[in-house]
Design a protein around this motif. Structure first.
Motif, PDB file in Angstrom:
ATOM      1  N   GLU A   1      -6.091 -13.734  -5.551  1.00  0.00           N
ATOM      2  CA  GLU A   1      -6.229 -13.588  -4.107  1.00  0.00           C
ATOM      3  C   GLU A   1      -5.437 -12.376  -3.620  1.00  0.00           C
ATOM      4  O   GLU A   1      -5.907 -11.613  -2.775  1.00  0.00           O
ATOM      5  CB  GLU A   1      -5.732 -14.868  -3.433  1.00  0.00           C
ATOM      6  CG  GLU A   1      -6.490 -15.186  -2.163  1.00  0.00           C
ATOM      7  CD  GLU A   1      -6.118 -16.553  -1.579  1.00  0.00           C
ATOM      8  OE1 GLU A   1      -5.940 -17.509  -2.367  1.00  0.00           O
ATOM      9  OE2 GLU A   1      -6.005 -16.648  -0.340  1.00  0.00           O
ATOM     10  N   LYS A   2      -4.251 -12.214  -4.171  1.00  0.00           N
ATOM     11  CA  LYS A   2      -3.430 -11.058  -3.798  1.00  0.00           C
ATOM     12  C   LYS A   2      -4.075  -9.769  -4.265  1.00  0.00           C
ATOM     13  O   LYS A   2      -4.088  -8.758  -3.564  1.00  0.00           O
ATOM     14  CB  LYS A   2      -2.032 -11.181  -4.422  1.00  0.00           C
ATOM     15  CG  LYS A   2      -1.121 -12.107  -3.661  1.00  0.00           C
ATOM     16  CD  LYS A   2       0.270 -12.083  -4.269  1.00  0.00           C
ATOM     17  CE  LYS A   2       1.194 -13.118  -3.655  1.00  0.00           C
ATOM     18  NZ  LYS A   2       2.419 -13.276  -4.479  1.00  0.00           N
ATOM     19  N   TRP A   3      -4.599  -9.837  -5.481  1.00  0.00           N
ATOM     20  CA  TRP A   3      -5.252  -8.647  -6.057  1.00  0.00           C
ATOM     21  C   TRP A   3      -6.421  -8.193  -5.166  1.00  0.00           C
ATOM     22  O   TRP A   3      -6.593  -7.026  -4.880  1.00  0.00           O
ATOM     23  CB  TRP A   3      -5.745  -8.966  -7.474  1.00  0.00           C
ATOM     24  CG  TRP A   3      -6.557  -7.872  -8.112  1.00  0.00           C
ATOM     25  CD1 TRP A   3      -6.103  -6.676  -8.594  1.00  0.00           C
ATOM     26  CD2 TRP A   3      -7.974  -7.897  -8.340  1.00  0.00           C
ATOM     27  NE1 TRP A   3      -7.119  -5.942  -9.107  1.00  0.00           N
ATOM     28  CE2 TRP A   3      -8.290  -6.671  -8.970  1.00  0.00           C
ATOM     29  CE3 TRP A   3      -8.976  -8.838  -8.097  1.00  0.00           C
ATOM     30  CZ2 TRP A   3      -9.595  -6.350  -9.357  1.00  0.00           C
ATOM     31  CZ3 TRP A   3     -10.252  -8.503  -8.484  1.00  0.00           C
ATOM     32  CH2 TRP A   3     -10.566  -7.277  -9.109  1.00  0.00           C
ATOM     33  N   LEU A   4      -7.190  -9.165  -4.707  1.00  0.00           N
ATOM     34  CA  LEU A   4      -8.321  -8.855  -3.834  1.00  0.00           C
ATOM     35  C   LEU A   4      -7.852  -8.222  -2.529  1.00  0.00           C
ATOM     36  O   LEU A   4      -8.534  -7.403  -1.940  1.00  0.00           O
ATOM     37  CB  LEU A   4      -9.128 -10.131  -3.526  1.00  0.00           C
ATOM     38  CG  LEU A   4     -10.025 -10.649  -4.648  1.00  0.00           C
ATOM     39  CD1 LEU A   4     -10.565 -12.032  -4.298  1.00  0.00           C
ATOM     40  CD2 LEU A   4     -11.179  -9.702  -4.919  1.00  0.00           C
ATOM     41  N   ASN A   5      -6.670  -8.615  -2.104  1.00  0.00           N
ATOM     42  CA  ASN A   5      -6.137  -8.101  -0.839  1.00  0.00           C
ATOM     43  C   ASN A   5      -5.252  -6.873  -1.053  1.00  0.00           C
ATOM     44  O   ASN A   5      -4.511  -6.488  -0.170  1.00  0.00           O
ATOM     45  CB  ASN A   5      -5.361  -9.217  -0.128  1.00  0.00           C
ATOM     46  CG  ASN A   5      -5.383  -9.060   1.380  1.00  0.00           C
ATOM     47  OD1 ASN A   5      -6.231  -8.342   1.929  1.00  0.00           O
ATOM     48  ND2 ASN A   5      -4.434  -9.695   2.047  1.00  0.00           N
ATOM     49  N   ASN A   6      -5.357  -6.310  -2.261  1.00  0.00           N
ATOM     50  CA  ASN A   6      -4.560  -5.128  -2.628  1.00  0.00           C
ATOM     51  C   ASN A   6      -3.051  -5.367  -2.485  1.00  0.00           C
ATOM     52  O   ASN A   6      -2.302  -4.484  -2.088  1.00  0.00           O
ATOM     53  CB  ASN A   6      -4.941  -3.911  -1.770  1.00  0.00           C
ATOM     54  CG  ASN A   6      -6.371  -3.486  -2.044  1.00  0.00           C
ATOM     55  OD1 ASN A   6      -6.893  -3.722  -3.144  1.00  0.00           O
ATOM     56  ND2 ASN A   6      -6.988  -2.875  -1.055  1.00  0.00           N
TER      57      ASN A   6
END
Lengths: 170, 305
Positions: B8-13
């Motif tokens: 989820e964090k990765w998707l949100n950069n």
């Protein structure tokens, strides 16, 4: 602040709002419609509505106004075409080495992804594409849909998982 | 650390190096990365802002013009559609109604014409009538050249237009003759109105008006004109008119010698036999006649020869 005194009815203000948000709205509409021309028209119609109601909409509210209007216009267009997205030609979609088999496999994957994108709900797809293609943060997506940041993140994550599932089953 | 949270964090950069370690160690992450790469290659149309602003301004002025009339245009267009349909219908029916029907009696035969409203016309030989078949019930109008007997059904005014005058009736039987450059109207039933010589004359049953240089009133004693029974009947008419009628009936050419053609004649002649007809006309007036093979007839006074 100068902005609060300006009015969207003024050409300069309107043009500034347009330049700021037109592309992002175009993307939003494109992700929904998958149609280049339809998305263009929806953007123009939304801005036309903004101009007609320029005295009632404050410049800082303009963005959410046009996104809402465009979304409503989109929902009103009855016939949603069954079309697929296209990839930018000549752009490598992988960092890895290109053997012919690998290229073929990548191509197949690309086709599966296009189909999988169509299997997403419109809300999932749009949120996911805004996030991936445009790099929009959850916060921005949440603002557009008027939902919580957490819900926006959930929507993007759900979309990604749905895509993987669909691709694996194709 | 949990793969979902890191993803989820990765998707949100917002993925930290620690998150990346977690994700890279996760076999599923490979396909997610692949999806991500492909998705980023999706072609997104570039919004040409200068062009689009120009175009939007055109839409604006168009919308502005439209807004003024908008609601009216929509309602009008519906009204217009309906109106157009009616106009088309009206125009086509007027056109159809204006197509005339022409009927001509042949040289040697009486012709019967049945009109759409059960009115009847009996055409004397060589007579010609024209009427509008499709508009008949709205416009009972007949043009006539020659002689004809009309039996008119009751209804709107029935009009006979002749070169010498207009005859109008409501419902009657009457005879109209326009031979010999004069108009003869005989009424057998009902009442007939004739406008000729700038005068309006009512012809009652039993009356027969001759509209020539002067208007002459004669009587008829039958219920139908004599020619219908194959004879011509005259009451006190000049001889030249009678002779013209014989010419018309028998296709003969009549010349006169030493006689007064204004002599008055009362009587009938048959349509069956030319010699008999000539005899019936000449005998009472003490005249003689001769006829050659070319149908040339000469009428003369035997006493003056």
């Amino acid at each position: 602040m100068i902005e609060k005194e300006t009015n969207i009815c003024e050409d300069a203000t309107f043009n500034r709002v347009y330049k700021e948000h037109a592309q992002s709205l175009r993307n939003f509409m494109f992700f929904k419609t998958k149609d280049k021309d339809a998305s263009y028209d929806l953007v123009q119609e939304a801005f036309l509505k903004l101009w007609q109601n320029c005295s009632k909409v404050a410049p800082e509210k303009a963005k959410s106004y046009i996104f809402t209007i465009a979304n409503n216009l989109f929902l009103n267009t009855v016939a949603h075409k069954k079309v697929q997205f296209k990839y930018i030609e000549g752009v490598k979609r992988t960092s890895e080495n290109n053997t012919p088999e690998f290229i073929l496999e990548e191509k197949e994957f690309g086709e599966k992804l296009k189909k999988a994108l169509n299997s997403l709900t419109e809300l999932q797809r749009t949120a996911f594409l805004m996030n991936r293609v445009e790099g929009k943060k959850y916060r921005e997506i949440a603002a557009i849909y008027n939902i919580s940041e957490k819900a926006a993140g959930k929507r993007v994550l759900d979309a990604l998982e749905k895509l993987r599932e669909t691709i694996e089953n194709l | 650390m949990n793969t979902q949270e890191s993803l989820e964090k990765w998707l949100n950069n917002q993925a930290s190096p620690a998150d990346m370690d977690v994700l890279n160690a996760w076999p599923d992450f490979k396909i997610y990365k692949k999806i991500d790469l492909h998705t980023k290659a999706i072609a997104v149309p570039v919004h040409d802002i200068p062009f689009a602003i120009q175009e939007l301004k055109q839409r604006r002025s168009f919308a502005k013009n439209k807004a003024k009339k908008n609601s009216k245009i929509i309602t009008m267009s519906h009204v217009l559609k309906i109106a157009a349909a009616f106009i088309l219908l009206a125009v086509s029916s007027v056109y159809i109604a204006s197509i005339p029907t022409k009927i001509e009696a042949s040289m040697a035969q009486i012709e019967r014409v049945d009109l759409p409203d059960t009115s009847k016309i009996t055409l004397q030989k060589n007579a010609r009538v024209g009427y509008k078949k499709y508009g008949w019930l709205f416009n009972r109008e007949v043009t006539l050249e020659g002689e004809a007997f009309f039996e008119v059904a009751k209804g709107k005014t029935f009009t006979v237009i002749t070169p010498h005058g207009v005859v109008q009736v409501l419902g009657t039987s009457f005879n109209v003759s326009t031979t010999n450059e004069i108009l003869v109207v005989s009424c057998y039933e009902g009442l007939v109105s004739v406008s000729a010589n700038g005068l309006n004359t009512f012809v009652s049953p039993g009356d027969s008006f001759t509209f020539g240089d002067q208007t002459v009133n004669n009587k008829v004693y039958t219920t139908k004109p004599n020619w219908i029974f194959n004879e011509s009947s005259f009451v006190d008419v000049p001889l030249d008119i009678v002779l013209a009628e014989i010419e018309n009936q028998y296709r003969v050419t009549i010349t006169t010698k030493n006689i007064d053609v204004t002599l008055r004649y009362t009587g009938s002649f048959t349509h069956a036999n030319v010699l008999e007809a000539l005899r019936t006309v000449t005998l009472p007036l003490n005249l003689s006649f001769s006829k050659d093979a070319q149908n040339n007839v000469q009428i003369y006074n035997p006493k003056k020869q």
